[in-house]
Scaffold this motif. Structure first.
Motif, PDB file in Angstrom:
ATOM      1  N   ILE A   1       0.837  -1.207   0.000  1.00 19.97           N
ATOM      2  CA  ILE A   1       0.000   0.000   0.000  1.00 19.97           C
ATOM      3  C   ILE A   1       0.866   1.249   0.000  1.00 19.97           C
ATOM      4  O   ILE A   1       0.578   2.234  -0.716  1.00 19.97           O
ATOM      5  CB  ILE A   1      -0.941  -0.013   1.218  1.00 19.97           C
ATOM      6  N   ALA A   2       1.924   1.225   0.735  1.00 17.95           N
ATOM      7  CA  ALA A   2       2.812   2.404   0.766  1.00 17.95           C
ATOM      8  C   ALA A   2       3.423   2.648  -0.606  1.00 17.95           C
ATOM      9  O   ALA A   2       3.543   3.796  -1.052  1.00 17.95           O
ATOM     10  CB  ALA A   2       3.898   2.184   1.823  1.00 17.95           C
TER      11      ALA A   2
ATOM     12  N   LEU B   1       2.095   1.810  -3.479  1.00 17.90           N
ATOM     13  CA  LEU B   1       1.042   2.317  -4.373  1.00 17.90           C
ATOM     14  C   LEU B   1       0.780   3.797  -4.127  1.00 17.90           C
ATOM     15  O   LEU B   1       0.563   4.576  -5.078  1.00 17.90           O
ATOM     16  CB  LEU B   1      -0.244   1.511  -4.173  1.00 17.90           C
ATOM     17  N   VAL B   2       0.762   4.176  -2.866  1.00 12.11           N
ATOM     18  CA  VAL B   2       0.545   5.600  -2.546  1.00 12.11           C
ATOM     19  C   VAL B   2       1.658   6.455  -3.140  1.00 12.11           C
ATOM     20  O   VAL B   2       1.416   7.521  -3.734  1.00 12.11           O
ATOM     21  CB  VAL B   2       0.449   5.778  -1.017  1.00 12.11           C
ATOM     22  N   ILE B   3       2.857   5.949  -2.975  1.00 11.08           N
ATOM     23  CA  ILE B   3       3.997   6.714  -3.521  1.00 11.08           C
ATOM     24  C   ILE B   3       3.896   6.790  -5.040  1.00 11.08           C
ATOM     25  O   ILE B   3       4.139   7.842  -5.658  1.00 11.08           O
ATOM     26  CB  ILE B   3       5.326   6.056  -3.082  1.00 11.08           C
TER      27      ILE B   3
ATOM     28  N   CYS C   1       1.158   6.575  -6.905  1.00  8.06           N
ATOM     29  CA  CYS C   1       0.060   7.476  -7.282  1.00  8.06           C
ATOM     30  C   CYS C   1       0.471   8.942  -7.136  1.00  8.06           C
ATOM     31  O   CYS C   1      -0.007   9.832  -7.860  1.00  8.06           O
ATOM     32  CB  CYS C   1      -1.184   7.193  -6.445  1.00  8.06           C
ATOM     33  N   TYR C   2       1.298   9.227  -6.207  1.00  9.21           N
ATOM     34  CA  TYR C   2       1.744  10.604  -5.989  1.00  9.21           C
ATOM     35  C   TYR C   2       2.805  11.006  -7.014  1.00  9.21           C
ATOM     36  O   TYR C   2       2.792  12.130  -7.542  1.00  9.21           O
ATOM     37  CB  TYR C   2       2.291  10.739  -4.570  1.00  9.21           C
TER      38      TYR C   2
END
Length: 437
Positions: A413-414, A416-418, A420-421
């Protein structure tokens, strides 16, 4: 209601018997030996001669003998050497405790060292022969030495008595009188640090106002130092530790100041009433029990793959020698423990009060098979009747897979967040670059 006279007499005699029985028991419940008639008491005889080199040689001979209490003219109770101790103002039996089978008795000859003088009691002669009778309690309750005076028919010729000992035959009866006793009820003393033990020393003489000299000395490392001295002739005393007023009553006990490491040694109480010199050696040893602890609780839970340093501390003990062992055993299984060999030890640590400490430790990296074992630290020391044990039970578990899965999902998840950013910024950057061109 009036009690009949016969019943009164019966009650009186029963009561008197109980009182007499209590009087015959010592303060500690020990049997009184005040009315004992005789004691087996081997006689350590000796022959002394001067060899060709002019040196004195002594040969000791153990002979069967008894100590018999009675009056002048009594017949011997046993067909052996008999030392008949007649009545005097000094009776060694009043100081005895316990039963006859707890006493070790020994009689020896006593040399006055060339001092020729008449003992100041009626019937004494310049040529009296002296013996010592020493009685020891087998459980260490007391040691008493009694000086026995025997008057011979004729004086010995010569200056040194031990070169002309009176011949004692196998069935001789030697009538004697107890002239002086020297007693201690502390034949040995073992205490801890900062204590104030009392070294007991008592004496009695068969006449009033004896010319007595009392001394206490400490012997250690081959040297003697004077702690106290008192002379009844001059009334002067040196040192401390003994109450001078009590010496007149025969109490020469010595009270130590608070004990420290240097207090250990042999304390010697001596009483001299010329020509007699009696003494007792009282060894003093210090002893402190160790305080034992381990650095984990009663149960230790560990995860497979982890390790743990396990420490067993023994603190505040004296003397130096101590033994620390680690072992493990199956709880409820075989009674034979398995001693651990990979034990490391610290150096002995000396504290300001003179006591020591030591640590024994090892590193534990258990397997699943070790779960359920009982680990024990055992400490042995001179001050302990039985070793001290401190234990814990080991529980070993596998790593929790749920936590592992949570960690992996959290990582994804971390990422993916990175992503997406960062992705919009990357695309925007590419567009801006195309416009420039």
């Amino acid at each position: 209601m009036t009690v009949p006279r016969t019943r009164k007499y019966i009650m009186f005699w029963i009561f008197s018997g109980l009182i007499l029985a209590l009087l015959r028991l010592g303060v500690n419940g020990s049997q009184s030996l005040y009315d004992v008639q005789w004691l087996p008491c081997p006689f350590v005889d000796e022959t002394v001669n001067i060899n060709e080199d002019g040196h004195t040689e002594t040969k000791y001979i153990n002979r069967e003998a008894v100590l018999q209490f009675g009056n002048v003219g009594d017949k011997p109770l046993h067909p052996t050497i008999t030392f008949l101790v007649t009545a005097s103002k000094v009776d060694m039996r009043r100081y005895l405790e316990g039963s006859e089978d707890t006493l070790n008795c020994e009689i020896r000859r006593y040399s006055t060292g060339g001092i020729v003088m008449r003992w100041p009691t009626a019937g004494a002669q310049d040529h009296d022969v002296w013996f010592t009778c020493t009685i020891r309690h087998t459980q260490g309750l007391f040691v008493i030495t009694t000086f026995l005076r025997h008057t011979t028919a004729a004086p010995a010729q010569g200056e040194v008595d031990f070169l002309q000992w009176k011949i004692v035959n196998d069935r001789d009866l030697l009538t004697t009188s107890a002239a002086m006793v020297v007693l201690t009820r502390t034949p040995s003393v073992e205490v801890g640090f900062l204590k104030e033990p009392n070294m007991h020393c008592q004496f009695a003489v068969d006449h009033k106002l004896p010319n007595a000299t009392v001394e206490w000395r400490l012997q250690k490392h081959g040297e003697r130092s004077k702690l106290f001295s008192y002379s009844s002739r001059t009334g002067k005393s040196e040192g401390s530790g003994v109450t001078v007023k009590t010496i007149a009553a025969g109490n020469a006990s010595y009270k130590l100041p608070p004990t420290k490491k240097h207090s250990e040694g042999t304390y010697i109480c001596s009483v001299m009433v010329p020509p007699l010199y009696g003494s007792h050696d009282i060894p003093l040893t210090l002893s402190e029990q160790p305080r034992v602890s381990i650095n984990v609780g009663s149960t230790l839970s560990m995860t497979l793959g982890k390790d743990q340093k396990l420490i067993c501390d023994a603190e505040g003990y004296y003397p130096l020698d101590v033994n620390i062992e680690w072992y493990r055993e199956v709880s409820g299984g075989s009674p034979t423990p398995s001693f651990l060999k990979n034990i490391l030890y610290s150096s002995h640590r000396l504290h300001q009060d003179g006591t020591y400490s030591l640590s024994a430790f090892f590193y534990l990296q258990p397997s699943l098979e070790d779960s359920g074992y009982k680990y024990t630290c055992r400490v042995s020391h001179k001050s302990l009747l039985i070793p001290i044990r401190k234990s814990f039970y080991l529980i070993v578990t596998e790593p929790d897979s749920t936590i592992w899965y949570i960690a992996v999902i959290g990582f994804i998840i971390a990422m993916l967040v990175i992503l997406c950013y960062m992705l919009p910024q990357y695309l925007a950057g590419r567009k801006a670059a195309k416009k420039r061109f």
